[in-house]
Design a protein around this motif. Structure first.
Motif, PDB file in Angstrom:
ATOM      1  N   GLY A   1      -3.845  -1.943   3.494  1.00  0.00           N
ATOM      2  CA  GLY A   1      -2.915  -0.987   1.914  1.00  0.00           C
ATOM      3  C   GLY A   1      -2.973   0.727   2.387  1.00  0.00           C
ATOM      4  O   GLY A   1      -2.006   1.135   2.531  1.00  0.00           O
TER       5      GLY A   1
ATOM      6  N   GLY B   1       0.763  -1.508  -0.091  1.00  0.00           N
ATOM      7  CA  GLY B   1      -0.015   0.010  -0.686  1.00  0.00           C
ATOM      8  C   GLY B   1       0.732   1.355  -0.010  1.00  0.00           C
ATOM      9  O   GLY B   1       0.474   2.367  -0.515  1.00  0.00           O
TER      10      GLY B   1
ATOM     11  N   GLY C   1      -3.874  -3.616  -1.909  1.00  0.00           N
ATOM     12  CA  GLY C   1      -4.290  -4.520  -0.658  1.00  0.00           C
ATOM     13  C   GLY C   1      -5.268  -5.278  -0.735  1.00  0.00           C
ATOM     14  O   GLY C   1      -4.647  -6.565  -0.405  1.00  0.00           O
TER      15      GLY C   1
END
Length: 307
Positions: free
Chosen positions: A189, A39, A64
């Motif tokens: 993320g 992320g 993510g």
């Protein structure tokens, strides 16, 4: 100490993701250590290439989520143990993150980020900034609580509680696991993306040990505030994350080195696990439980308590 609170609130988004897998799905997901960096890497490289920082942070959520889906597919369709599936994805993400970033460290100095407004107005590092971040966490908690009360959310909770029972009722538990892992790692993320923008760089090693931070936040928060209701459990995760960062900050102020942070984290988790077994703590927890039960039915409806 205010900076510690800010960090705690940003990491709380990651901890909420860990809560979904650890508590709701009862799934030991180690993908977190990789998806956190992913992320950060995606958001950072996007910002450097001129993408709006808010859109870049949304990109971090989806990348993510993809990592979570991969882990879910390895476990459900590939019949690989959940713990091993997470480890395999985490290892693969290390190389993928290097590919995305192009190098081990990606600076964001001089770039516009989601925190630029706060930094330019000298709000970062103040209680005003912490308050805005807390509001953001409350929004995330509200969305998660709402989702867990939908039909899909209830099926996901049932999957974690009793997989065989809910499967007998016609629910596809594989899809529930994949969805839960996707949402969890999507939140991770986002947290990684905001942390990278907060500290001004993305680093290939920034995700190492993040799962321990998430577990510490969940365990510490719920050991103190309990998890009788969904909204209490989710809020406890946020406060647990802040408490964790404050303990780390106090330990550093006491003279411990930064290299001791992992040891501090491990000790904190052990204490959180042992604390509920202490009789004195049990009495304290019971008082909190009694106060929660004393809420009227109307109050519960107003705040949306899941009885």
């Amino acid at each position: 100490m205010i900076t510690a609170v800010e960090l705690g609130l940003i990491y709380a988004i990651m901890a909420l993701g860990v809560y979904l897998t650890f508590r709701i799905l009862d799934f030991p997901d180690l993908t977190v250590d990789g998806s956190f960096t992913t992320g950060a890497a995606v958001a950072s490289i996007s910002i450097i290439n001129g993408v709006n920082p808010f859109i870049a942070t949304i990109f971090a959520f989806f990348i993510g989520a993809i990592a979570g889906v991969i882990t879910g597919l390895l476990h459900t369709k590939g019949k690989i143990d959940g713990l091993l599936a997470g480890i395999l994805t985490m290892i693969a993400l290390y190389s993928i993150n290097l590919r995305i970033m192009g190098k081990a460290n990606l600076p964001l100095l001089g770039e516009t980020t989601v925190l630029t407004f706060l930094r330019e107005n000298r709000m970062l590092g103040t209680w005003a900034s912490a308050g805005l971040m807390f509001v953001g966490c409350l929004v995330a908690v509200a969305v998660i609580v709402w989702f867990l009360r939908t039909d899909v959310g209830l099926a996901m909770r049932a999957t974690g509680d009793n997989e065989e029972m809910i499967r007998s009722l016609g629910v596809n538990t594989d899809n529930q696991k994949i969805l839960g892992l996707a949402l969890s790692n999507g939140l991770v993320g986002i947290s990684g993306a905001v942390i990278a923008q907060f500290q001004g760089f993305a680093d290939i090693g920034m995700g190492i040990g993040v799962i321990l931070i998430g577990l510490a936040s969940v365990i510490v928060g719920q050991a103190i505030f309990g998890q009788k209701f969904i909204w209490i459990a989710a809020l406890a995760v946020v406060f647990g994350s802040v408490a964790y960062r404050m303990v780390i900050q106090l330990a550093l102020m006491a003279g411990l080195e930064v290299n001791d942070m992992k040891l501090i984290s491990a000790v904190l988790v052990v204490i959180a696990l042992l604390l509920p077994q202490w009789k004195g703590f049990g009495k304290f927890a019971n008082r909190i439980s009694i106060r929660t039960k004393s809420m009227t039915t109307e109050d519960k409806k107003e705040v949306g308590v899941d009885a």
